[in-house]
Design an enzyme around this catalytic site. Structure first.
Site, PDB file in Angstrom:
ATOM      1  CE1 TYR A 135      69.660  52.561  44.562  1.00 52.48           C
ATOM      2  CE2 TYR A 135      69.738  50.587  45.898  1.00 52.48           C
ATOM      3  CZ  TYR A 135      69.699  51.957  45.792  1.00 52.48           C
ATOM      4  OH  TYR A 135      69.706  52.727  46.927  1.00 52.48           O
ATOM      5  CD  GLU A 136      74.816  49.277  43.034  1.00 54.17           C
ATOM      6  OE1 GLU A 136      75.646  48.573  42.452  1.00 54.17           O
ATOM      7  OE2 GLU A 136      74.601  50.459  42.720  1.00 54.17           O
ATOM      8  N   GLY A 137      72.261  44.922  41.435  1.00 55.02           N
ATOM      9  CA  GLY A 137      72.000  43.505  41.214  1.00 55.02           C
ATOM     10  C   GLY A 137      70.759  43.096  41.973  1.00 55.02           C
ATOM     11  CD  GLN A 148      73.404  40.787  44.958  1.00 50.03           C
ATOM     12  OE1 GLN A 148      74.403  40.350  45.515  1.00 50.03           O
ATOM     13  NE2 GLN A 148      73.470  41.661  43.969  1.00 50.03           N
TER      14      GLN A 148
END
Length: 598
Positions: A442-444, A449
């Site tokens: 999650y969060e990319g 990234q």
């Protein structure tokens, strides 16, 4: 049952001896009075809260999870979570680093970083409730109107209300340009939002009176793609002019996601059925505003894996000292016992030292990043602020991806130390592994990234940001290049630092011919960059330890730090050679595979 001891000594070492944070704060008027005693007192109390209040709820919260009522759409958090949160608010922890204008204590963000590392070690699922609130606070502090700030920031600062970020939809994850949630203007400055969001952490719960949802949606005339996204505040309960709560807004939980980990956190499906919201920032510029929260969340996710790495290591170390199995290959070590403790075996030490090196390297990196944010926000010199912001932007995808990859490896290897007992729930290790796994997603995802780092943060500005970090490496190499005792730490980073320019240029040139070359190299590239960054901090920590030893300091902490640095450079850092080779292998072996993937 697992145990947890806050790593205060190592935090103090990094802050006071390596980074010398109080010297940095003397240059910032807002924090000029913050001294080492204040920092130490705060993190000691934070550690007590994490270890005694939230840690005892970790296993029970995982076992029971959150309960969803289909008729009322209400969510009950695990037993004890609500009471622990009340203690958190009463203790002023929510306000620790917030703006005094809105009721905050105004302390440096470095202290907040230490607090959250310990909360993540103690109970990642619980820590996500206040953690997301802090991200919502940051986004509104940066982009909210004065009225929005006045309405929401005092409550988020105190912890009376919590916040969320509502981005993902079932048909789109990281590709937010595909989102469909609509926002219709009402002519009175408000909008009615309709749509569905999924995977919303802390999206519904019983811990606070109100939840402030930050929601991405499209205006009727919005351009297609990511350039047509706006950001809105959509509170669970309407807020009256006097700040009191009004009627329930038409935003509710449609169900909970049942994930393999973080069971104590309510990962919610959120339904917006004409919910009333207000615009944050400019129309169609929502991603810019939301990126404040997203970047804070990416650093926070790296911190989650740091916390899990630390607690998994601590428990694996204790077990390895106690568990008897086999005799040492080099001869009996525990003559009074039927077998030796497994810590005598080389491979057990490899697993333990891997977790320790990743925890302590990650701690140094995250504290450095947080100090940079303190400088970005508070330093009087504009150039320092700009340089700090650029370095944080460069390091954010490394923190998110490198630390979470390392956290997965470290928790898995710490579980392995337990042998078959590592799979038994009561020991706690399998929960650390399950909780750590989501952090890579999650969060990319970490692949995203890696693309962000290589494509945007490095190639996007022709390596200017990378050169800024390279100057830090070069300065340390010049300072210690003739010191024979530092050679085993300096030579590897000096060599890799020299190689990075050629390595980056080569990939960038190939990417101009075929963009898939960047995508094929990105994940390996990020790990190389991660090791360069870790290598720099491990060299600095070794430098500090050597100086203390040379000065006659008898504290065994410094010998331990030196030995861990030697392990890191001997056994983990050399991964960079393989990674550079695989990154250079190109895209053909991946993309020319239609038959293989038929």
């Amino acid at each position: 049952m697992p145990t947890y001891n806050p790593p205060l000594r190592d935090m103090q070492f990094v802050m006071h001896e390596v980074l010398k944070v109080t010297d940095e704060y003397k240059l910032m008027p807002r924090h000029a009075e913050v001294d080492a005693d204040t920092i130490n007192a705060v993190i000691e109390e934070a550690g007590k809260f994490a270890a005694t209040v939230t840690f005892p709820l970790n296993i029970s919260g995982d076992e029971t999870g959150c309960a969803y009522d289909r008729e009322t759409h209400a969510v009950a958090t695990p037993q004890g979570f609500k009471e622990a949160y009340a203690q958190y608010v009463e203790g002023g922890w929510a306000a620790l680093s917030c703006d005094p204008e809105y009721g905050g204590q105004g302390l440096p963000l470095v202290l907040n970083q230490c607090l959250y590392e310990m909360l993540n070690s103690a109970n990642q699922a619980w820590a996500m409730y206040p953690g997301l609130s802090h991200g919502a606070y940051e986004a509104l502090h940066a982009h909210g109107t004065e009225e929005q700030k006045k309405t929401y920031l005092p409550k988020l600062t105190s912890g009376e209300w919590t916040g969320t970020m509502c981005l993902t939809e079932a048909h789109c994850g990281t590709d937010l340009g595909l989102l469909r949630t609509k926002a219709e203007p009402q002519g009175d400055g408000t909008y009615r939002l309709t749509g569905n969001k999924i995977f919303i952490s802390a999206g519904e719960h019983d811990m606070t009176a109100n939840i402030v949802h930050l929601v991405l949606a499209r205006l009727p005339d919005a351009p297609k793609g990511s350039k047509g996204i706006s950001l809105f505040i959509v509170p669970k309960f309407h807020v009256k002019a006097d700040g009191s709560l009004g009627e329930r807004n038409s935003i509710y939980c449609g169900g909970l996601e049942h994930k393999m980990g973080i069971h104590g956190n309510a990962t919610a499906q959120i339904v917006l059925d004409g919910a009333v919201g207000t615009l944050v920032g400019e129309p169609n510029k929502g991603l810019a505003a939301m990126f404040v929260m997203m970047n804070a969340a990416r650093l926070g996710v790296g911190n989650q894996s740091l916390g899990l790495t630390e607690v998994a290591y601590q428990n694996a170390l204790a077990y390895a000292k106690d568990r008897l199995q086999m005799r040492s290959l080099s001869g009996v070590k525990a003559k009074d016992k039927p077998a030796d403790p497994i810590i005598v075996h080389p491979d057990v030490r490899r697993m333990l030292l891997t977790a320790k090196a990743y925890a302590e390297g990650g701690r140094a990196l995250l504290l450095f990043c947080t100090l940079l944010i303190d400088k970005e926000l508070n330093h009087p010199d504009e150039k320092v602020r700009k340089d700090s912001a650029e370095l944080v932007a460069l390091l954010t995808p490394i923190v998110k991806a490198f630390l979470t990859d390392n956290g997965w490896s470290a928790t898995t290897q710490s579980q392995q130390v337990f042998g078959g007992h590592g799979f038994i729930k009561e020991w706690g290790m399998e929960q650390f592994v399950r909780d750590a796994r989501i952090n890579m997603i999650y969060e990319g995802t970490n692949g995203i990234q890696a693309l962000d780092l290589l494509g945007r943060k490095i190639l996007g500005n022709n390596g200017a940001s990378l050169k800024k970090f390279g100057k830090l490496v070069a300065a340390l190499v010049e300072e210690e290049g003739v010191n024979e005792k530092m050679a085993e730490f300096i030579n590897p980073i000096a060599y890799l630092g020299d190689q990075m320019t050629k390595f980056t240029t080569e990939i960038g040139f190939k990417g101009l011919q075929n963009p898939d070359e960047v995508g094929a190299a990105a994940v390996d590239y990020l790990r190389v960059a991660g090791h360069l960054v870790f290598g720099y901090f491990w060299a600095r920590m070794a430098q500090t330890a050597l100086r203390e030893i040379a000065a006659g300091n008898p504290d065994p902490f410094y010998q331990g730090k030196l030995q861990t640095a030697r392990f890191y450079f001997a056994k983990l850092f050399p991964e960079t050679a393989t990674l550079m080779r695989t990154a250079r292998a190109g895209s053909k072996a991946l993309m020319d595979t239609d038959a293989a993937l038929a």
